[in-house]
Design a protein around this motif. Structure first.
Motif, PDB file in Angstrom:
ATOM      1  N   GLY A 196       0.778  -1.235   0.000  1.00 32.03           N
ATOM      2  CA  GLY A 196       0.000   0.000   0.000  1.00 32.03           C
ATOM      3  C   GLY A 196       0.805   1.279   0.000  1.00 32.03           C
ATOM      4  O   GLY A 196       0.744   2.072  -0.957  1.00 32.03           O
ATOM      5  N   THR A 197       1.580   1.525   1.060  1.00 35.58           N
ATOM      6  CA  THR A 197       2.312   2.789   1.153  1.00 35.58           C
ATOM      7  C   THR A 197       3.447   2.903   0.141  1.00 35.58           C
ATOM      8  O   THR A 197       3.707   4.007  -0.355  1.00 35.58           O
ATOM      9  CB  THR A 197       2.839   3.021   2.581  1.00 35.58           C
ATOM     10  N   PRO A 198       4.168   1.809  -0.222  1.00 32.24           N
ATOM     11  CA  PRO A 198       5.161   1.959  -1.296  1.00 32.24           C
ATOM     12  C   PRO A 198       4.536   2.341  -2.637  1.00 32.24           C
ATOM     13  O   PRO A 198       5.131   3.114  -3.402  1.00 32.24           O
ATOM     14  CB  PRO A 198       5.813   0.573  -1.363  1.00 32.24           C
ATOM     15  N   ILE A 199       3.351   1.798  -2.943  1.00 27.95           N
ATOM     16  CA  ILE A 199       2.666   2.198  -4.179  1.00 27.95           C
ATOM     17  C   ILE A 199       2.347   3.685  -4.129  1.00 27.95           C
ATOM     18  O   ILE A 199       2.577   4.422  -5.096  1.00 27.95           O
ATOM     19  CB  ILE A 199       1.385   1.368  -4.393  1.00 27.95           C
ATOM     20  N   SER A 200       1.836   4.153  -2.995  1.00 26.07           N
ATOM     21  CA  SER A 200       1.546   5.585  -2.848  1.00 26.07           C
ATOM     22  C   SER A 200       2.812   6.413  -2.967  1.00 26.07           C
ATOM     23  O   SER A 200       2.812   7.490  -3.585  1.00 26.07           O
ATOM     24  CB  SER A 200       0.871   5.848  -1.491  1.00 26.07           C
ATOM     25  N   GLY A 201       3.917   5.930  -2.371  1.00 27.38           N
ATOM     26  CA  GLY A 201       5.187   6.647  -2.473  1.00 27.38           C
ATOM     27  C   GLY A 201       5.701   6.706  -3.901  1.00 27.38           C
ATOM     28  O   GLY A 201       6.241   7.731  -4.335  1.00 27.38           O
TER      29      GLY A 201
END
Length: 436
Positions: free
Chosen positions: A389-394
């Motif tokens: 989730g957060t790596p995709i957003s990053g």
């Protein structure tokens, strides 16, 4: 409560002569389990001391690993790892939270078998040691190994049993008990960021993390002395996996919903400090946005638990998770400190209801003797969404240079998970109304 071999054996005339020894033990264990399971205290000094221990455990695990990661993301980007991309740094946090959930499959099974106190003690020691070692890290791979892998692993060994044990002590008031337990992660999400914000300028990063380690040492010490299971262990058939649980379509779709929600729910909380700096909010104040969100989350978690006892956990989760999705869409458009505070407060309250009750539906989708394995399977599956989730957003943020596209991605996937919750509710009840 542990039963010896004699206790597990029922009177001889209740068994056939051709039954194997393990079959006799299983049957005798089930009889004893059924006897104790019907006597849930739903209160009392011992029951509430277990809830306090579980709350302290969630403070040092989910409260530290997930709710506090936003301050690490911001500090690593600005100071310690300025040459690494936001997405690369986010992988430390996402691996940390994912590894925390992945052991749920094993620890849930071990909990049902009665292996509880010793794994929790060993993992508590490991978590405290890893926290002190984080202060000594200087390079990316060191943070990834100590903070990402091992901190997450030791947290996961403790976290799932601390939730599963609630069902041993509470039945009618289970929602309230889970709400209080989940307040621990909000408490950690308030204490750790505020302590970090005030201590880093005074004593530096190393002594700040060492202070975190001392806080964990005290909290986990108390938790290990007071937490305990009530029911005897049962070796429920099926081994590590209870594949029969997936024959229930409500459980299967709930697991898919958990993956989807995990892909988007933590984006806003992770990138709040970074986005605040991008619109001109001082770094001294941006740290407090995470604490504000977690303080509001505490009220949301307690309120959710109280409501769930009256109208059902899914009926509470659906509207507030939808509100969290809407706020994820709105978060990138906040352009000043006041708007970011409003987003943090409302988002924290809304997302807190989901986190508070997320294990309640799988607890209800089967018998209490298999609760650890069933919850563990769900949490392990949902961890797949947390990992990415957060790596995709990053990565989206690095490519676009802003937070609007990450907000659309994360908000959209959260809203999709809410749609799946409606499906789960219908399948679980067989109708579109009623307590669930």
């Amino acid at each position: 409560m542990m039963l010896d071999e004699k206790t597990l054996d029922s009177p001889p005339d209740t068994f056939r002569d051709d039954q194997k020894l393990h079959e006799r033990r299983f049957k005798g264990s089930t009889v004893n389990y059924a006897k104790y399971a019907g006597e849930t205290p739903d209160g009392g000094l011992k029951a509430w001391s277990v809830i306090m221990a579980s709350m302290l455990t969630t403070m040092c695990t989910l409260g530290y690993v997930n709710s506090t990661w936003g301050i690490f993301q911001d500090y690593y980007e600005r100071v310690l790892l300025p040459n690494e991309s936001p997405s690369a740094i986010a992988w430390i946090g996402s691996v940390q939270i994912t590894i925390m959930f992945l052991p749920g499959l094993l620890t849930g099974r071990l909990f049902d078998l009665g292996h509880f106190k010793i794994p929790c003690f060993i993992a508590s020691c490991g978590l405290v040691v890893c926290t002190f070692l984080t202060a000594e890290c200087k390079q990316y791979w060191q943070f990834f190994l100590v903070q990402g892998l091992f901190t997450g692993l030791f947290s996961g060994i403790i976290y799932i049993p601390a939730l599963s044990v609630v069902s041993h002590w509470f039945s009618k008031n289970k929602g309230r008990a889970l709400g209080i337990v989940s307040i621990g992660s909000s408490l950690g999400g308030v204490l750790f960021p505020i302590a970090g914000q005030n201590l880093i300028p005074l004593v530096g990063f190393k002594w700040t993390i060492r202070t975190f380690g001392l806080m964990m040492l005290i909290a986990l010490g108390i938790a290990n002395l007071t937490i305990d299971r009530r029911l005897p262990p049962v070796n429920v058939q099926g081994g590590l996996l209870n594949l029969a649980a997936f024959r229930n379509p409500a459980y299967s779709i709930y697991c898919i919903s958990g993956v989807a929600c995990s892909l988007g729910l933590y984006t806003a909380l992770t990138y709040l400090p970074v986005s605040a700096n991008a619109v001109g909010v001082s770094s001294n104040f941006s740290f407090y946005l995470v604490a504000i969100a977690n303080a509001a989350s505490g009220f949301g978690r307690l309120s959710a638990g109280l409501l769930a006892d009256h109208i059902g956990p899914l009926n509470v989760m659906m509207p507030f998770t939808a509100l969290a999705g809407i706020l994820t869409f709105a978060w990138p458009y906040a352009s000043n400190q006041g708007e970011l505070i409003a987003i943090s407060l409302t988002y924290g309250f809304a997302s807190g209801t989901y986190v508070s009750l997320v294990v309640a539906p799988p607890m209800a989708m089967g018998n209490v003797d298999d609760v650890g394995r069933r919850v563990g399977m769900y949490v392990t599956i949902a961890a797949l969404g947390t990992l990415a989730g957060t790596p995709i957003s990053g990565a989206i943020n690095a490519r676009t240079g802003g937070f609007k596209d990450p907000g659309f991605y994360a908000g959209g996937i959260v809203m999709f998970s809410v749609l799946l919750l409606f499906v789960v509710r219908y399948l679980h009840l067989g109708q579109l109304y009623g307590k669930c």
